[in-house]
Design a protein around this motif. Sequence first.
Motif, short mmCIF file in Angstrom:
data_model
loop_
_atom_site.label_atom_id
_atom_site.label_comp_id
_atom_site.label_asym_id
_atom_site.label_seq_id
_atom_site.Cartn_x
_atom_site.Cartn_y
_atom_site.Cartn_z
N TYR A 50 8.47 12.22 -7.45
CA TYR A 50 8.30 11.46 -6.21
C TYR A 50 9.24 10.26 -6.19
O TYR A 50 9.58 9.71 -7.24
CB TYR A 50 6.85 10.97 -6.06
CG TYR A 50 5.88 12.07 -5.73
CD1 TYR A 50 5.49 12.31 -4.42
CD2 TYR A 50 5.36 12.89 -6.74
CE1 TYR A 50 4.61 13.33 -4.11
CE2 TYR A 50 4.48 13.93 -6.45
CZ TYR A 50 4.11 14.14 -5.13
OH TYR A 50 3.24 15.15 -4.83
N THR B 271 8.37 4.43 -9.24
CA THR B 271 7.24 5.16 -9.78
C THR B 271 7.67 5.85 -11.08
O THR B 271 8.86 6.14 -11.27
CB THR B 271 6.70 6.22 -8.78
OG1 THR B 271 5.64 6.95 -9.41
CG2 THR B 271 7.79 7.19 -8.35
N SER C 135 -4.06 2.73 -4.91
CA SER C 135 -3.20 2.94 -3.75
C SER C 135 -2.63 1.64 -3.18
O SER C 135 -1.78 1.68 -2.30
CB SER C 135 -3.97 3.68 -2.65
OG SER C 135 -5.08 2.89 -2.23
N SER C 136 -3.08 0.46 -3.69
CA SER C 136 -2.54 -0.79 -3.17
C SER C 136 -2.54 -1.87 -4.25
O SER C 136 -3.25 -1.76 -5.26
CB SER C 136 -3.33 -1.27 -1.95
OG SER C 136 -4.65 -1.61 -2.32
N TRP D 266 2.83 3.41 -10.17
CA TRP D 266 3.96 2.89 -9.40
C TRP D 266 4.06 1.38 -9.63
O TRP D 266 3.17 0.77 -10.20
CB TRP D 266 3.86 3.25 -7.91
CG TRP D 266 2.61 2.79 -7.20
CD1 TRP D 266 1.34 3.23 -7.39
CD2 TRP D 266 2.55 1.80 -6.16
NE1 TRP D 266 0.47 2.57 -6.56
CE2 TRP D 266 1.19 1.70 -5.78
CE3 TRP D 266 3.48 1.02 -5.52
CZ2 TRP D 266 0.76 0.82 -4.78
CZ3 TRP D 266 3.06 0.16 -4.51
CH2 TRP D 266 1.71 0.07 -4.16
N THR E 11 0.85 -1.19 0.00
CA THR E 11 0.00 0.00 0.00
C THR E 11 0.88 1.24 0.00
O THR E 11 1.80 1.35 0.83
CB THR E 11 -0.92 0.01 1.24
OG1 THR E 11 -1.69 -1.20 1.25
CG2 THR E 11 -1.86 1.20 1.22
N GLU E 12 0.63 2.15 -0.93
CA GLU E 12 1.43 3.38 -1.01
C GLU E 12 0.67 4.53 -0.36
O GLU E 12 -0.54 4.51 -0.22
CB GLU E 12 1.77 3.70 -2.47
CG GLU E 12 0.61 4.11 -3.36
CD GLU E 12 0.22 5.58 -3.25
OE1 GLU E 12 0.99 6.40 -2.70
OE2 GLU E 12 -0.89 5.91 -3.69
N SER E 13 1.43 5.53 0.02
CA SER E 13 0.82 6.77 0.50
C SER E 13 1.58 7.96 -0.06
O SER E 13 2.76 7.85 -0.41
CB SER E 13 0.83 6.81 2.04
OG SER E 13 2.16 6.73 2.53
N ASN E 14 0.89 9.08 -0.20
CA ASN E 14 1.44 10.38 -0.61
C ASN E 14 1.67 10.55 -2.10
O ASN E 14 2.04 11.64 -2.54
CB ASN E 14 2.74 10.71 0.15
CG ASN E 14 2.52 10.76 1.64
OD1 ASN E 14 1.43 11.13 2.10
ND2 ASN E 14 3.53 10.37 2.39
N SER F 229 -3.01 11.03 -6.76
CA SER F 229 -3.98 10.09 -7.34
C SER F 229 -3.78 9.91 -8.84
O SER F 229 -3.56 10.89 -9.56
CB SER F 229 -5.40 10.61 -7.06
OG SER F 229 -6.35 9.75 -7.63
#
Length: 195
Positions: free
Chosen positions: A179, A174, A157-158, A141, A131-134, A137
Amino acid sequence: LSLPNGTYTYTISTSDHYFSPNVYSGSVKVSGSSKSEAISFSLVTYSVTFTESNLPSGNTWYVNLSNGIDSGAITGSSYTFSLVNGSYTYTVSTSDHEYAPGAYSGSVTVSGKSASVSISFSLVTYSVTFTESNLPSGNTWYVNLSNGIDSGAITGSSYTFSLVNGSYTYTVSTSDHEYAPGAYSGSVTVSGKSA
């Protein structure tokens, strides 16, 4: 039967289809004295063969029937019971915890003929979710595992892999060059549960 001297052939049968005579025919010779012939009946049984697939050679598996009969340890690819007419439920298991049968239980009916049951084993897998964050949207990745499995492009997100027990190293990247992941690589161990 009261019979004069002589040689007689005979046949044996019964209307009970659950039993059969030990001999279906024979002969008896009457020669000046009484004679007796012993006829033994036994239950009619039919072969019920369980055949497995996909379990590695030499692994042990088991079949237990509802009437209390069990196979004991089976190391070959098939096992045959001799059963009378009737319906039987069964359970299947293996001592190799990395494999599981497609169905742990089932039923088989014996009705005047042999029967067969196929059991397919497959590797037991567990969910491993990344699960990714930040990341904004919709950005793409990727997760690549050491066993050559990769996620392909992930836009959510996952992402969840289905993996067998073992240790895996992974890399994360990514396509958004603004990022970067907090850690480009790491490891995860699967040991009998999801991670």
